[in-house]
Structures are given as C-alpha cells and as structure tokens.
Design a protein around this motif. Sequence first.
Motif, PDB file in Angstrom:
ATOM      1  N   SER A  19       0.828  -1.206   0.000  1.00  0.00           N
ATOM      2  CA  SER A  19       0.000   0.000   0.000  1.00  0.00           C
ATOM      3  C   SER A  19       0.863   1.258   0.000  1.00  0.00           C
ATOM      4  O   SER A  19       1.945   1.298   0.591  1.00  0.00           O
ATOM      5  N   TYR A  21       0.094   3.599   1.649  1.00  0.00           N
ATOM      6  CA  TYR A  21      -0.030   4.063   3.046  1.00  0.00           C
ATOM      7  C   TYR A  21       0.871   3.251   3.986  1.00  0.00           C
ATOM      8  O   TYR A  21       0.764   3.381   5.212  1.00  0.00           O
ATOM      9  N   ASP A  22       1.734   2.403   3.370  1.00  0.00           N
ATOM     10  CA  ASP A  22       2.664   1.634   4.207  1.00  0.00           C
ATOM     11  C   ASP A  22       3.712   2.589   4.786  1.00  0.00           C
ATOM     12  O   ASP A  22       4.353   3.351   4.048  1.00  0.00           O
ATOM     13  N   HIS A  23       3.895   2.565   6.096  1.00  0.00           N
ATOM     14  CA  HIS A  23       4.816   3.510   6.747  1.00  0.00           C
ATOM     15  C   HIS A  23       6.278   3.198   6.462  1.00  0.00           C
ATOM     16  O   HIS A  23       7.143   4.050   6.691  1.00  0.00           O
ATOM     17  N   LEU A  26       6.179   5.491   3.425  1.00  0.00           N
ATOM     18  CA  LEU A  26       5.927   6.899   3.755  1.00  0.00           C
ATOM     19  C   LEU A  26       7.021   7.486   4.653  1.00  0.00           C
ATOM     20  O   LEU A  26       7.388   8.653   4.531  1.00  0.00           O
ATOM     21  N   GLU A  96       0.622  -0.736   6.911  1.00  0.00           N
ATOM     22  CA  GLU A  96      -0.315   0.268   6.420  1.00  0.00           C
ATOM     23  C   GLU A  96      -0.915   1.054   7.590  1.00  0.00           C
ATOM     24  O   GLU A  96      -1.278   0.472   8.609  1.00  0.00           O
ATOM     25  N   ASP A  98      -2.412   5.507   8.554  1.00  0.00           N
ATOM     26  CA  ASP A  98      -2.932   6.713   7.890  1.00  0.00           C
ATOM     27  C   ASP A  98      -1.743   7.612   7.566  1.00  0.00           C
ATOM     28  O   ASP A  98      -0.582   7.178   7.675  1.00  0.00           O
ATOM     29  N   LEU A  99      -2.016   8.857   7.196  1.00  0.00           N
ATOM     30  CA  LEU A  99      -0.898   9.706   6.756  1.00  0.00           C
ATOM     31  C   LEU A  99      -0.147  10.304   7.934  1.00  0.00           C
ATOM     32  O   LEU A  99       0.874  10.957   7.759  1.00  0.00           O
ATOM     33  N   ASN A 105      -1.380   3.645  14.643  1.00  0.00           N
ATOM     34  CA  ASN A 105      -2.429   3.494  13.631  1.00  0.00           C
ATOM     35  C   ASN A 105      -2.063   2.461  12.562  1.00  0.00           C
ATOM     36  O   ASN A 105      -2.766   2.325  11.567  1.00  0.00           O
ATOM     37  N   CYS A 106      -0.926   1.810  12.767  1.00  0.00           N
ATOM     38  CA  CYS A 106      -0.539   0.744  11.823  1.00  0.00           C
ATOM     39  C   CYS A 106      -0.774  -0.570  12.539  1.00  0.00           C
ATOM     40  O   CYS A 106      -0.096  -0.870  13.529  1.00  0.00           O
TER      41      CYS A 106
END
Length: 291
Positions: A19, A21-23, A26, A96, A98-99, A105-106
């Motif tokens: 994703s 949105y994967d940290h 990101l 994954e 959020d931003l 949140n993962c």
Amino acid sequence: SQWIYVNGQFVNKNEAVISVYDHGFLYGDGVFEGIRVYSGNVFQLKEHLDRLYASAHSIRLTIPYSKEELTQIIVNTVRKNELSSAYIRVVISRGEGDLGLDPRNCSNPSVIVIAEALSIYSQDLYENGLKLVSVATRRNRPDVLSPQIKSLNYLNNILVKLESTQSGADEALMLNDQGYVTEGSADNIFIVKNGVIITPPVYLGALEGITRNVIIDVARNLNYQIEERPFTTHDVYIADEVFLTGTAAEVIPVIEVDGRPIQNGKPGEITKHLLHTFRDLVTTAGIQCYP
Ligand SMILES: Cc1ncc(COP(=O)(O)O)c(CNc2cccc(C(=O)O)c2)c1O
C-alpha cells in the motif's frame, strides 16, 4: 518467473505490491536485512535474524513471526525460486496506516522476502581494490538515530553515496561528529598497521556488520592480532592495508583514500588472506536450503 513473499503469499514479481499508506514507504519506518546464499547455504542466517529482531525490538516493532517461522519462509523463498547463489532482502515495515506518523495506527507490519540471483561484484574490484573519499556528511549520531539499527532510513547512507559518486570515488568513508572514522556507506572498514588489524568500535557510529564479525573471528582463528579502537582519516592514510566488509562486498581491498595511495597502492597480503579464508567458509556456517 520470480516469486516474492509478501504478507503471507508468494506473488509474482510484477504483482508484488504494498500500500502507498505503508509507513515503510511513507516514513522509512521499518527494518531490513541483506543476506547471501552460497551454493544453497543461507550464510549466517541466525546472526542476520538476531540483528533483524533486535533492530525491530529497538523501534518497538513486533515481527508477527517467530525466528523459526521466518527462517522457514526465507528458505521456502529461496527454494521456490530454485536459487543456489542468491541475495536475499528481508523487509519488515510498520505496515499500512494513515498519513500521520503515529505507529499506533498501523495494525499489521508488512513482511516481505525478496530472493534474487546474485549479481557478483566485478572480479577486478577485488584484484585492483577500491578508491575511497571521506565525505562531509557525517554518520547519524547514536543519540539521533542509532546506526546499530538496520532501519529503512538509508538517506544518510544515500547522501554519502551521492558525495562519493560526485567525487568519482568507488565508495565513501563516513566520519562521526568527532571526526573518527565509522564505516562506508553500506560496509564496515578495517585497517592494518604493523600487522595489527583494527576496526572502529560500533558505538562510534557503525552498523555491527555480520561480515565484520565473521572477519574478526576469522582473523583471530588465523592468530592475527585484531583490535576495536577509534581511528581517524590520518590513520587510514598511513595504514599498511585497508579493506571493507559487507554482505555483498564480502572483503574488498582499498588502495587509495582521498588521493593517498595505501602503501604501494595494491591490495594487501593480510586482506587477501582473510578474503580467501572467508570464501572457504561461506558454504558452511548457515542453513542449507536443499538438505
Ligand atoms: C551501513 C552499513 N554498514 C555495514 C554494512 C555491512 O553489514 P553486513 O556485513 O551485515 O552486510 C551494511 C550492510 N547493509 C547492506 C545494505 C544493503 C546492501 C548491502 C550489500 O552489501 O549489498 C549491505 C550497511 O548497510
């Protein structure tokens, strides 16, 4: 076709996706290992996994597999790709979210295992040796981001690599904020002086390399005197021999640093002895994929 292990499934290389949105993507929030397979033997797999789990623990990332389970996944990935000499990349990211930055949140870490046929370094690098340049960008301080954590944050290493390629050198030498030599952009450094082999203590700001530790053992077994102590670029310039160690690099001689030839500008005898001894043991000390 090449099979990649992604979060519990083997998928084809062109379907291996994560994703956006994967940290890990990101924010570089994750850890990884680079491991070599020699003739079906996953060299130093236990040591690599010990470091992977230690790095994950240090950033409070729980790998959703035991070391035994991950060992089996790695072996299965090598076997599924029918590889005998290979390079393995294991990546564990926060997963994954959020931003926002908050790792809470993962919910599920991403687990990826890539196994590729090995691209060998050109033989002449080993015969002729590397030219290094010491760069302005310093190694990130242990109190900023510990260099002992093999994280996905490789921008410090990449900025250093950009400086060395800009200078036309083969590799960069990173100093710490006190000017002591720490390591290369993706390899550890050793010098030899009056028959004594010396490497920086990792606390100065280096990754505790698996190959570094193997070479320390090999040197001791060959009855060389080997020490871990701080040194500067001056010590490197006047050394009798200089070499680098790393998973892909193995043991590579250095013949020039910042324009200074190391002795006669040829690979050193102890360096060559260590490389040959290292090459003899890489098909042992590991996990056989095809027992
Ligand atoms: C910063 C750094 N220092 C030292 C090493 C050598 O450690 P090992 O002896 O455990 O490999 C590394 C190694 N890390 C690393 C990362 C990516 C590629 C490669 C490669 O050798 O192809 C190596 C590294 O990234």
